[in-house]
Design an enzyme around this catalytic site. Structure first.
Site, PDB file in Angstrom:
ATOM      1  N   GLY A   1     -37.550 -64.082  40.351  1.00 37.06           N
ATOM      2  CA  GLY A   1     -37.349 -63.582  41.703  1.00 37.06           C
ATOM      3  C   GLY A   1     -36.787 -64.659  42.615  1.00 37.06           C
ATOM      4  CB  ALA A   2     -35.487 -67.901  41.890  1.00 33.05           C
TER       5      ALA A   2
ATOM      6  N   GLY B   1     -35.158 -64.917  49.152  1.00 36.12           N
ATOM      7  CA  GLY B   1     -36.525 -64.995  49.633  1.00 36.12           C
ATOM      8  C   GLY B   1     -37.221 -66.302  49.311  1.00 36.12           C
ATOM      9  CB  ILE B   2     -40.826 -67.225  49.029  1.00 36.89           C
ATOM     10  CG1 ILE B   2     -41.375 -66.358  47.891  1.00 36.89           C
ATOM     11  CG2 ILE B   2     -41.173 -66.620  50.375  1.00 36.89           C
ATOM     12  CD1 ILE B   2     -42.891 -66.366  47.822  1.00 36.89           C
ATOM     13  N   GLY B   3     -38.540 -67.265  46.579  1.00 38.02           N
ATOM     14  CA  GLY B   3     -38.163 -67.823  45.284  1.00 38.02           C
ATOM     15  C   GLY B   3     -36.981 -68.755  45.403  1.00 38.02           C
TER      16      GLY B   3
ATOM     17  CE1 TYR C   1     -46.183 -56.057  47.212  1.00 38.28           C
ATOM     18  CE2 TYR C   1     -47.956 -55.838  48.819  1.00 38.28           C
ATOM     19  CZ  TYR C   1     -46.971 -56.604  48.203  1.00 38.28           C
ATOM     20  OH  TYR C   1     -46.794 -57.914  48.572  1.00 38.28           O
TER      21      TYR C   1
END
Length: 275
Positions: A9-10, A13-15, A156
């Site tokens: 998930g990079a 976002g935060i990734g 979720y």
């Protein structure tokens, strides 16, 4: 000492933010994302290797594991960061509810397929969870696809709770073999979260006012970077859930050791792995 760090998930976002910070600190970062274009761009900006996989297709997760094992014989940190909130109801090509698969089953499978490498490397497995585990999570082990009560929020919350249970069960099973694990809440980060759902939360995340109520990806990545660069047993404790570098309590189901074991066994059966 530089570490080899795989971040899923990079591609944004935060990734992506964590990948950039860790690479700047001298670590070897392997960027994993769903979008080939975005993943390549992030990797290119930091001179990192990258791999593309869609966690809504478990065959791609299996292919990713094979590629990672061949290309990276040592992995010091596996950051299972890919995930999100998705619309309802939707099944993947594998037949599972999409949020459950992308947020839990896929990282569960990837971690298990890399287990020999991770244990040999005395690695840390870091799972991006959420306070949604406490707010919305209520796992029914006999209804992990949430057929009885389908909703984006419950799916979720359950998946983020499953991330914590997975963290604790990893520690129980393999902690004495040098494998460490932690789950964490990154904060309410201003991203495209919930954008493709029917959840009212999509309006909050889409409005410009989100900048006032939420933190940016750079701040959201701080706990992931801290865990990745730290040492289990010294800087943080394996098997725990963190918010802002501190162990925090969460959903009471997260402390049910029997549920953690049953979730592992059922998940292993679902992805075709021995329990």
């Amino acid at each position: 000492m530089a570490k080899t760090i795989v971040i899923t998930g990079a591609s944004d976002g935060i990734g992506a933010a964590a990948a950039k910070r860790l690479a700047a600190n001298g670590d070897e970062v392997i960027v994993v994302g769903r979008s080939a274009e975005k993943t390549k761009a992030v990797a290119g900006s930091i001179g990192a290797a990258f791999h593309v996989a869609d966690f809504a297709d478990l065959s791609e997760v299996r292919g990713l594991a094979q590629t990672l094992k061949a290309a990276h014989p040592r992995v010091d940190v596996l950051a299972n960061n890919a995930g999100g909130m998705f619309g309802q109801p939707e099944r993947t090509v594998d037949g599972f509810e999409k949020t459950f698969q992308v947020n839990h089953l896929a990282p569960f499978l990837l971690t298990n397929l890399l287990l020999d490498t991770l244990i040999d490397s005395r690695a840390a497995v870091l799972n991006t969870s959420s306070i949604g585990a406490r707010l919305f999570g209520n796992i029914d082990i006999d209804d992990l696809n949430n057929e009885k009560n389908p909703s984006p929020h419950k799916s979720y919350g359950d998946s983020k709770l499953e991330n914590i249970l997975f963290t604790k069960e990893l520690h129980r099973r393999f902690g004495d073999r040098g494998l460490n694990s932690a789950a964490f809440h990154p904060g309410n980060v201003a991203t495209n979260f919930a954008s493709d759902t029917t959840s009212p939360m999509r309006f909050l995340y889409a409005t410009p006012l989100r900048r006032l109520a939420m933190i940016g990806p750079d701040r959201g990545a701080r706990t992931l970077v801290w865990l990745a660069q730290g040492t289990a047993g010294k800087d943080w404790q394996s098997g725990e859930f963190y918010i802002k570098h501190r162990v925090r309590t969460t959903n009471k189901q997260a402390y049910d050791a029997d549920l953690a074991q049953r979730l592992w066994d059922v998940s292993a059966e679902m992805v075709g792995m021995p329990a």
